[in-house]
Scaffold this motif. Structure first.
Motif, mmCIF file in Angstrom:
data_model
loop_
_atom_site.group_PDB
_atom_site.id
_atom_site.type_symbol
_atom_site.label_atom_id
_atom_site.label_comp_id
_atom_site.label_asym_id
_atom_site.label_seq_id
_atom_site.Cartn_x
_atom_site.Cartn_y
_atom_site.Cartn_z
ATOM 1 N N GLU A 26 51.211 45.584 32.029
ATOM 2 C CA GLU A 26 51.611 44.232 32.088
ATOM 3 C C GLU A 26 52.236 43.444 30.880
ATOM 4 O O GLU A 26 53.480 43.006 30.787
ATOM 5 N N ASP A 27 51.529 43.846 29.816
ATOM 6 C CA ASP A 27 51.802 43.263 28.434
ATOM 7 C C ASP A 27 53.280 44.030 27.812
ATOM 8 O O ASP A 27 54.258 43.595 27.422
ATOM 9 N N ASP A 28 53.338 45.403 28.261
ATOM 10 C CA ASP A 28 54.254 46.317 27.918
ATOM 11 C C ASP A 28 55.846 45.705 28.549
ATOM 12 O O ASP A 28 56.699 45.746 27.935
ATOM 13 N N VAL A 67 59.025 44.062 27.152
ATOM 14 C CA VAL A 67 60.260 44.543 27.172
ATOM 15 C C VAL A 67 61.414 43.454 28.028
ATOM 16 O O VAL A 67 62.568 43.247 27.113
ATOM 17 N N VAL A 68 60.768 42.848 29.007
ATOM 18 C CA VAL A 68 61.812 41.931 29.626
ATOM 19 C C VAL A 68 61.860 40.582 28.606
ATOM 20 O O VAL A 68 63.035 40.112 28.737
ATOM 21 N N ILE A 93 63.409 39.810 38.755
ATOM 22 C CA ILE A 93 62.726 40.742 39.794
ATOM 23 C C ILE A 93 61.471 41.420 38.985
ATOM 24 O O ILE A 93 60.314 41.211 39.713
ATOM 25 N N VAL A 94 61.757 41.853 37.858
ATOM 26 C CA VAL A 94 60.396 42.348 37.276
ATOM 27 C C VAL A 94 59.608 41.343 37.065
ATOM 28 O O VAL A 94 58.117 41.697 37.024
ATOM 29 N N ARG A 95 59.652 40.051 36.677
ATOM 30 C CA ARG A 95 58.960 39.026 36.610
ATOM 31 C C ARG A 95 58.228 38.846 37.690
ATOM 32 O O ARG A 95 56.967 38.723 37.621
ATOM 33 N N GLN A 96 58.700 38.646 38.807
ATOM 34 C CA GLN A 96 57.983 38.744 40.253
ATOM 35 C C GLN A 96 57.206 39.969 40.428
ATOM 36 O O GLN A 96 55.983 39.590 41.163
ATOM 37 N N GLN A 132 60.867 53.636 25.914
ATOM 38 C CA GLN A 132 59.522 53.792 25.450
ATOM 39 C C GLN A 132 58.577 53.387 26.613
ATOM 40 O O GLN A 132 57.559 54.377 26.523
ATOM 41 N N PHE A 133 58.779 52.557 27.391
ATOM 42 C CA PHE A 133 57.795 52.208 28.463
ATOM 43 C C PHE A 133 57.952 53.304 29.349
ATOM 44 O O PHE A 133 56.872 53.695 29.887
#
Lengths: 168, 464
Positions: free
Chosen positions: B242-244, B248-249, B344-347, B213-214
């Motif tokens: 960023e919110d999306d 997700v994560v 990684i996505v958070r970084q 969806q993202f």
């Protein structure tokens, strides 16, 4: 990335093998006769994996840029080797002439080339002498021709299922 | 067969009568032994012996195997039978046909027969210009399309020697890591399904859908995005991305606990996967295996770490390595990789730079629509780009990235025109499939699906 010492300095079998640098990768042009010997030496030097093996048809580009002593043949077999210890790649480009499209198999040095050589035979028509299973891999057994050759026009062959009865 | 071996016929009789004990197994091994039943490290065996070891592959032409008249040749002594699984079988992950030669329930040899999904994409790649090329390669590995686009774009950019703005690099990294999450989620789903944990299928698809969806919001499509293009990415991230991404994560990270409940700690799942399908790492290296398959056997090889591309050297993550090299290790490695991707996505969320999302090189990137109305030069660039396209200088390049399945490589030969002279994609599924006969060898037929599933072949990726 690539280590600084050229491979030719520490692999004696690369002596006399023309080489070049392409986009930062070391490329060697062994003859068909020395191909397996060079690959074996590189395997001993730490290149324990074949990342990729494919064939290229230079039918329309026979005058491509190559080191002076390398004959400009129609086909090339391109082997990308990988050394895990050094995180380094090396490439072999073997010239294969059109009238005798045969190349020795690397299977006995790198068994991982089995599928790749079958694919190169299937799609490009390079025969790998000594390969234990030289059958087509992607196309049907009875397919005619080798589609990735540049003189094999795409769309030339009718779709295989043409004679199948239609939906009504 | 030489005369000093036990007479044939004994062993299958015993199997039929159910007296299949250790002594019978020893005799069975003696009968079927081709000299190298046990796998020795590559360094010990040497190349010739190693090649015989690959006798795990069934080397008969496809047509012979299908010919009923040739049945005598294959079923000859009555000791073995050849079982055909697929191509229409739900557990072969698409149209993969496995031929296994069985003695009792033990797999002696096996051969994957492929090609049912072959659509000649390498040939198509020669017909399409560099601008159009990404639409083609994205259809190969339909579970990790962004990695396919990435490797193609990186190869073209390396030929062009064009610099990519930092934001484009980080957007690519974000999308690829999310793609890794979705790919591993669908793998966990199908792996659970193959091992009869049907709830897992729903769990995996649920997580994948969040990511898709993202992707739809960013690229407009759930699959086959054509988002990563030579020169950058097709569009900037939408407002509020960023919110999306955080949603997700966060959600996927929290739901991974469900996976642990459903599979990791599940005794039946563990019994079916632990100690199943083990081969030494040396053999996997010789068979060119990459990705989770290799890492589960204890080789810490991840291109993101060892040969960094994009900006993977600027983010902090662990290369997940297994120890046992069995199906459970491969499951555990993938599950842990999802957690690393989330890390990684958070970084990336913190470090995402601002700026252009594609290069300003006018020979690579089309001008914005508004510029075409006011600038003759922009109009010409636009026209040139979409009639002839990018023209990299003649040369050849091999670029590889770490896709969810392993090393995804692109060998591109350019001749100075707007189309590649040769485009070859080294797909991880195609190469990893070579390890399947080695993994299956000597195992039980009941473990075949578990092993096949743990290798994670995507047939679009295998056949191209």
């Amino acid at each position: 990335m690539a280590s600084s010492t050229p491979l030719a300095w520490r692999v004696p079998e690369l002596d006399g093998v023309p080489s070049a640098v392409s986009c930062g990768d070391e490329v060697f042009f062994p003859t068909r006769e020395r191909y397996v010997e060079v690959a074996t030496a590189l395997r001993r030097a730490g290149f324990v994996t074949v990342s990729d093996l494919c064939a290229v048809d230079y039918l329309t580009h026979l005058d491509r840029a190559l080191p002076a002593e390398v004959p400009k043949t129609r086909f090339e077999v391109v082997v990308n080797l990988l050394s895990h210890a050094e995180a380094r790649r090396a490439r072999l480009r073997v010239m294969v002439p059109e009238d005798d499209p045969v190349c020795p198999t690397l299977f006995f040095v790198y068994p991982g080339t089995e599928n790749m050589e079958r694919e190169a035979y299937d799609l490009m028509g390079i025969r790998f002498a000594g390969h234990p299973d030289p059958s087509r891999i992607l196309l049907p057994q009875d397919w005619e021709g080798h589609p990735l050759r540049r003189d094999y026009g795409s769309g030339r062959v009718p779709v295989q299922f043409k004679k199948a009865p239609g939906p009504r | 067969m030489s005369e000093d071996q036990p007479t044939t016929g004994q062993v299958p009789d015993q199997v039929r009568e159910g007296s299949y004990d250790a002594a019978a197994r020893a005799r069975l091994v003696a009968v079927t032994d081709e000299g190298t039943q046990q796998l020795a490290p590559v360094g010990v065996t040497g190349a010739t012996e190693l090649a015989i070891e690959k006798g795990g592959v069934l080397r008969i032409p496809e047509s012979d195997a299908l010919d009923p008249d040739a049945a005598d040749a294959t079923f000859g002594t009555g000791e073995t039978m050849i079982l055909n699984v697929g191509p229409q079988h739900p557990s072969t992950h698409g149209v993969l046909r496995m031929m296994v030669e069985l003695q009792g329930e033990t797999i002696l040899r096996s051969k994957p027969v492929i090609g049912y999904l072959h659509t000649g994409m390498e040939k198509t790649g020669e017909e399409l210009s560099y601008v159009q090329g990404a639409t083609n390669v994205t259809r190969m590995d339909y579970l990790a399309p962004l990695h396919n686009e990435l490797v193609y774009a990186l190869a073209v950019e390396k030929l062009l020697a064009v610099e990519i703005p930092p934001r484009a690099t980080w957007i690519r990294m974000l999308m690829c890591e999310l793609n890794r999450i979705s790919s591993h989620a669908i793998w966990a789903a199908t792996n659970g399904m193959d091992l009869a944990s049907t709830s897992m299928m729903i769990f995996g698809l649920r997580e994948r859908d969040l990511v898709l969806q993202f992707f739809e919001k960013v690229t407009g499509l759930r699959m086959n995005h054509n988002y990563i293009r030579p020169g950058g990415v097709a569009a900037d991230l939408p407002e509020g991305w960023e919110d999306d991404v955080e949603a997700v994560v966060d959600t996927v990270g929290a739901r991974l606990v469900d996976y642990d409940h459903l599979l990791t700690g599940q005794p039946i799942f563990r019994e079916r996967t632990e100690g199943v399908g083990v081969v030494p790492a040396e053999l996997l290296l010789a068979l060119s295996a990459t990705g989770p398959l290799l890492r589960a056997a204890g080789v810490p090889w991840d291109l993101r770490r060892q040969m960094p591309y994009l900006a993977y050297d600027e983010v902090d993550f662990d290369v997940i390595v297994g120890t046992a090299g069995d199906c459970f290790s491969r499951y555990a490695v993938r599950l842990a990789e999802v957690r690393e991707s989330i890390r990684i996505v958070r970084q990336i969320l913190e470090k995402m730079p601002s700026g252009d999302y594609r290069t300003q090189d006018k020979k690579v990137t089309p001008p914005p629509r508004a510029r075409i109305d006011e600038s003759m030069e922009a109009l010409i660039h636009h026209f040139k780009l979409f009639t002839s396209g990018i023209e990299p200088p003649a040369g050849e390049v091999y670029v590889a990235v770490e896709s969810p399945r392993g090393e995804l490589g692109c060998y591109l030969v350019a001749d100075g025109s707007n189309r590649p002279m040769r485009m070859h994609i080294r797909t991880p599924s195609f190469v990893n499939l070579q390890s399947v006969p080695a993994l299956l060898r000597g195992g039980l037929i009941a473990d075949m699906i578990a092993i096949l599933s743990s290798v994670d072949p995507v047939l679009g990726d295998v056949d191209r």
